[in-house]
Write a protein that holds these residues in place. Structure first.
Motif, PDB file in Angstrom:
ATOM      1  N   ALA A 183       0.834  -1.202   0.000  1.00 34.59           N
ATOM      2  CA  ALA A 183       0.000   0.000   0.000  1.00 34.59           C
ATOM      3  C   ALA A 183       0.871   1.255   0.000  1.00 34.59           C
ATOM      4  O   ALA A 183       0.598   2.214  -0.729  1.00 34.59           O
ATOM      5  N   LEU A 184       1.930   1.261   0.805  1.00 36.90           N
ATOM      6  CA  LEU A 184       2.827   2.418   0.849  1.00 36.90           C
ATOM      7  C   LEU A 184       3.588   2.586  -0.466  1.00 36.90           C
ATOM      8  O   LEU A 184       3.974   3.700  -0.827  1.00 36.90           O
ATOM      9  N   ALA A 185       3.781   1.495  -1.188  1.00 34.16           N
ATOM     10  CA  ALA A 185       4.526   1.548  -2.450  1.00 34.16           C
ATOM     11  C   ALA A 185       3.698   2.122  -3.599  1.00 34.16           C
ATOM     12  O   ALA A 185       4.259   2.460  -4.640  1.00 34.16           O
ATOM     13  N   ASP A 186       2.390   2.261  -3.408  1.00 33.74           N
ATOM     14  CA  ASP A 186       1.534   2.801  -4.475  1.00 33.74           C
ATOM     15  C   ASP A 186       1.975   4.224  -4.806  1.00 33.74           C
ATOM     16  O   ASP A 186       1.854   5.122  -3.989  1.00 33.74           O
ATOM     17  N   GLY A 187       2.534   4.409  -5.993  1.00 36.12           N
ATOM     18  CA  GLY A 187       3.054   5.708  -6.401  1.00 36.12           C
ATOM     19  C   GLY A 187       4.460   5.981  -5.901  1.00 36.12           C
ATOM     20  O   GLY A 187       5.028   7.031  -6.172  1.00 36.12           O
ATOM     21  N   GLY A 188       5.012   5.039  -5.154  1.00 37.48           N
ATOM     22  CA  GLY A 188       6.361   5.192  -4.610  1.00 37.48           C
ATOM     23  C   GLY A 188       7.303   4.156  -5.201  1.00 37.48           C
ATOM     24  O   GLY A 188       7.059   3.628  -6.287  1.00 37.48           O
ATOM     25  N   THR A 189       8.352   3.825  -4.458  1.00 38.75           N
ATOM     26  CA  THR A 189       9.378   2.899  -4.937  1.00 38.75           C
ATOM     27  C   THR A 189       9.752   1.914  -3.838  1.00 38.75           C
ATOM     28  O   THR A 189      10.135   2.328  -2.737  1.00 38.75           O
ATOM     29  N   VAL A 190       9.639   0.637  -4.134  1.00 37.10           N
ATOM     30  CA  VAL A 190      10.131  -0.387  -3.210  1.00 37.10           C
ATOM     31  C   VAL A 190      11.649  -0.377  -3.294  1.00 37.10           C
ATOM     32  O   VAL A 190      12.217  -0.540  -4.369  1.00 37.10           O
ATOM     33  N   THR A 191      12.308  -0.142  -2.166  1.00 40.76           N
ATOM     34  CA  THR A 191      13.771  -0.103  -2.162  1.00 40.76           C
ATOM     35  C   THR A 191      14.377  -1.429  -1.716  1.00 40.76           C
ATOM     36  O   THR A 191      15.549  -1.695  -1.993  1.00 40.76           O
ATOM     37  N   LEU A 192      13.589  -2.253  -1.014  1.00 39.16           N
ATOM     38  CA  LEU A 192      13.982  -3.617  -0.675  1.00 39.16           C
ATOM     39  C   LEU A 192      12.708  -4.442  -0.631  1.00 39.16           C
ATOM     40  O   LEU A 192      11.840  -4.190   0.206  1.00 39.16           O
ATOM     41  N   PRO A 193      12.562  -5.416  -1.535  1.00 41.46           N
ATOM     42  CA  PRO A 193      11.339  -6.220  -1.553  1.00 41.46           C
ATOM     43  C   PRO A 193      11.112  -6.937  -0.223  1.00 41.46           C
ATOM     44  O   PRO A 193      12.057  -7.321   0.463  1.00 41.46           O
ATOM     45  N   TYR A 194       9.854  -7.108   0.112  1.00 45.48           N
ATOM     46  CA  TYR A 194       9.446  -7.797   1.344  1.00 45.48           C
ATOM     47  C   TYR A 194       9.876  -9.256   1.240  1.00 45.48           C
ATOM     48  O   TYR A 194       9.527  -9.952   0.287  1.00 45.48           O
ATOM     49  N   GLN A 195      10.672  -9.715   2.206  1.00 47.27           N
ATOM     50  CA  GLN A 195      11.226 -11.061   2.139  1.00 47.27           C
ATOM     51  C   GLN A 195      11.650 -11.547   3.509  1.00 47.27           C
ATOM     52  O   GLN A 195      11.780 -10.769   4.455  1.00 47.27           O
ATOM     53  N   GLU A 196      11.875 -12.845   3.607  1.00 42.34           N
ATOM     54  CA  GLU A 196      12.381 -13.443   4.832  1.00 42.34           C
ATOM     55  C   GLU A 196      13.848 -13.069   4.978  1.00 42.34           C
ATOM     56  O   GLU A 196      14.618 -13.157   4.021  1.00 42.34           O
ATOM     57  N   MET A 197      14.226 -12.632   6.186  1.00 38.28           N
ATOM     58  CA  MET A 197      15.595 -12.176   6.409  1.00 38.28           C
ATOM     59  C   MET A 197      16.308 -13.097   7.407  1.00 38.28           C
ATOM     60  O   MET A 197      15.675 -13.783   8.208  1.00 38.28           O
ATOM     61  N   MET A 214      11.469  -2.531   2.526  1.00 37.67           N
ATOM     62  CA  MET A 214      11.591  -1.075   2.630  1.00 37.67           C
ATOM     63  C   MET A 214      10.975  -0.431   1.398  1.00 37.67           C
ATOM     64  O   MET A 214      11.042  -0.989   0.293  1.00 37.67           O
ATOM     65  N   VAL A 215      10.407   0.760   1.612  1.00 36.43           N
ATOM     66  CA  VAL A 215       9.762   1.489   0.530  1.00 36.43           C
ATOM     67  C   VAL A 215       9.920   2.986   0.771  1.00 36.43           C
ATOM     68  O   VAL A 215       9.992   3.429   1.919  1.00 36.43           O
ATOM     69  N   ARG A 216      10.024   3.743  -0.317  1.00 36.55           N
ATOM     70  CA  ARG A 216       9.942   5.208  -0.254  1.00 36.55           C
ATOM     71  C   ARG A 216       8.600   5.557  -0.878  1.00 36.55           C
ATOM     72  O   ARG A 216       8.371   5.265  -2.054  1.00 36.55           O
ATOM     73  N   ASP A 217       7.713   6.158  -0.086  1.00 39.70           N
ATOM     74  CA  ASP A 217       6.368   6.424  -0.594  1.00 39.70           C
ATOM     75  C   ASP A 217       6.358   7.606  -1.561  1.00 39.70           C
ATOM     76  O   ASP A 217       7.385   8.247  -1.801  1.00 39.70           O
ATOM     77  N   LYS A 218       5.194   7.881  -2.126  1.00 40.17           N
ATOM     78  CA  LYS A 218       5.086   8.928  -3.152  1.00 40.17           C
ATOM     79  C   LYS A 218       5.359  10.323  -2.618  1.00 40.17           C
ATOM     80  O   LYS A 218       5.520  11.258  -3.385  1.00 40.17           O
ATOM     81  N   PHE A 219       5.468  10.456  -1.295  1.00 41.26           N
ATOM     82  CA  PHE A 219       5.786  11.744  -0.687  1.00 41.26           C
ATOM     83  C   PHE A 219       7.258  11.845  -0.294  1.00 41.26           C
ATOM     84  O   PHE A 219       7.681  12.825   0.311  1.00 41.26           O
ATOM     85  N   GLY A 220       8.039  10.804  -0.600  1.00 40.96           N
ATOM     86  CA  GLY A 220       9.460  10.792  -0.282  1.00 40.96           C
ATOM     87  C   GLY A 220       9.783  10.302   1.113  1.00 40.96           C
ATOM     88  O   GLY A 220      10.925  10.391   1.558  1.00 40.96           O
TER      89      GLY A 220
END
Length: 134
Positions: free
Chosen positions: A96-110, A118-124
């Motif tokens: 949801a936060l990635a809508d209009g933004g950029t996923v900087t690290l895909p959601y995954q098992e760590m 991690m994501v940068r949303d459309k507002f930075g």
């Protein structure tokens, strides 16, 4: 750049407490880190993750790595961290936060026993989503 350990030692002296997850984790400690064998010893010693509880909140930090194309710009060097109850809710929030933004690290098992992305949303605004495995 490269002052995360110094900053967190200062915060620890101010707020008290102990680091979570076994203390300061360095890039040299990351299993299967891509191109690890090509990293300088200086970069391998930098902080990959540190976490310090402060009341109901947690301060987390990492060193920016110019050798990995990362830069540090004061003002956008902060991420808000979410800790939902389930893997599915974490994935929903990240998407949801990635809508209009950029996923900087895909959601995954760590490797530290969590699902993380991690994501940068459309507002930075930078967001981290961390769900400890149950």
């Amino acid at each position: 750049m490269g002052q995360t350990e110094e900053a967190f030692e200062f915060y620890k002296s101010v707020f008290g407490g102990e680091y979570e997850r076994g203390g300061i984790q360095r890039f040299k400690d990351v299993p299967d880190l891509p191109n690890k064998d090509q990293m300088s010893e200086e970069d391998l010693q930098k902080v990959m993750h540190v976490s310090l509880p402060v009341g109901e909140n947690t301060l987390m930090g990492t060193d920016a790595m110019p050798s990995m194309g990362q830069t540090l710009t004061m003002g956008d060097n902060v991420s808000l961290s979410l800790h939902p109850e389930s893997k599915e809710e974490g994935e929903r929030l990240l998407n949801a936060l990635a809508d209009g933004g950029t996923v900087t690290l895909p959601y995954q098992e760590m490797f530290w026993g969590a699902y993380f992305g991690m994501v940068r949303d459309k507002f930075g605004v930078n967001w981290m989503v961390n769900v400890d495995k149950q």
